[in-house]
Scaffold this motif. Structure first.
Motif, PDB file in Angstrom:
ATOM      1  N   ASP A  13       0.827  -1.194   0.000  1.00 26.03           N
ATOM      2  CA  ASP A  13       0.000   0.000   0.000  1.00 26.03           C
ATOM      3  C   ASP A  13       0.868   1.254   0.000  1.00 26.03           C
ATOM      4  O   ASP A  13       2.069   1.212   0.296  1.00 26.03           O
ATOM      5  CB  ASP A  13      -0.907   0.008   1.231  1.00 26.03           C
ATOM      6  CG  ASP A  13      -1.946  -1.111   1.189  1.00 26.03           C
ATOM      7  OD1 ASP A  13      -2.325  -1.504   0.069  1.00 26.03           O
ATOM      8  OD2 ASP A  13      -2.347  -1.589   2.260  1.00 26.03           O
ATOM      9  N   VAL A  14       0.231   2.355  -0.280  1.00 26.35           N
ATOM     10  CA  VAL A  14       0.907   3.652  -0.273  1.00 26.35           C
ATOM     11  C   VAL A  14       1.357   3.972   1.149  1.00 26.35           C
ATOM     12  O   VAL A  14       0.607   3.764   2.106  1.00 26.35           O
ATOM     13  CB  VAL A  14      -0.056   4.750  -0.789  1.00 26.35           C
ATOM     14  CG1 VAL A  14       0.568   6.118  -0.670  1.00 26.35           C
ATOM     15  CG2 VAL A  14      -0.471   4.462  -2.214  1.00 26.35           C
ATOM     16  N   GLY A  15       2.589   4.441   1.265  1.00 26.29           N
ATOM     17  CA  GLY A  15       3.068   4.922   2.554  1.00 26.29           C
ATOM     18  C   GLY A  15       3.640   3.894   3.506  1.00 26.29           C
ATOM     19  O   GLY A  15       3.832   4.183   4.682  1.00 26.29           O
TER      20      GLY A  15
END
Length: 83
Positions: free
Chosen positions: A54-56
């Motif tokens: 996922d992002v981040g």
């Protein structure tokens, strides 16, 4: 017997290098010991690694710190569907 001693010395040296590499990455990436170990295995086996997530979650930070620990440059390539 001498060959066995030589192999053990080499393995000990490579293990020390791998652990130092991991410690260097852990300065930038916290709490991801398993992922760092898997990346280390891929690098020392001269293989490839595909990191998804996922992002981040720190994918770029992980790879940037790994490239610096190896003494190389880092360039990010975006691989999205719209490109």
């Amino acid at each position: 017997m001498n060959d066995t001693l030589h192999v053990v010395e080499k393995l000990t040296e490579w293990r020390a290098r791998a652990l130092e590499f991991e410690r260097e990455i852990q300065k930038a990436v916290l709490g991801q010991a398993r992922v760092i170990r898997l990346v280390t295995i891929c690098i020392f086996a001269r293989g490839h690694v595909l990191i998804e997530g996922d992002v981040g979650v720190g994918k770029t930070t992980l790879l940037r710190s790994a490239s610096r620990a190896l003494g190389g440059d880092f360039a990010r390539v975006e691989g999205t569907v719209d490109m």
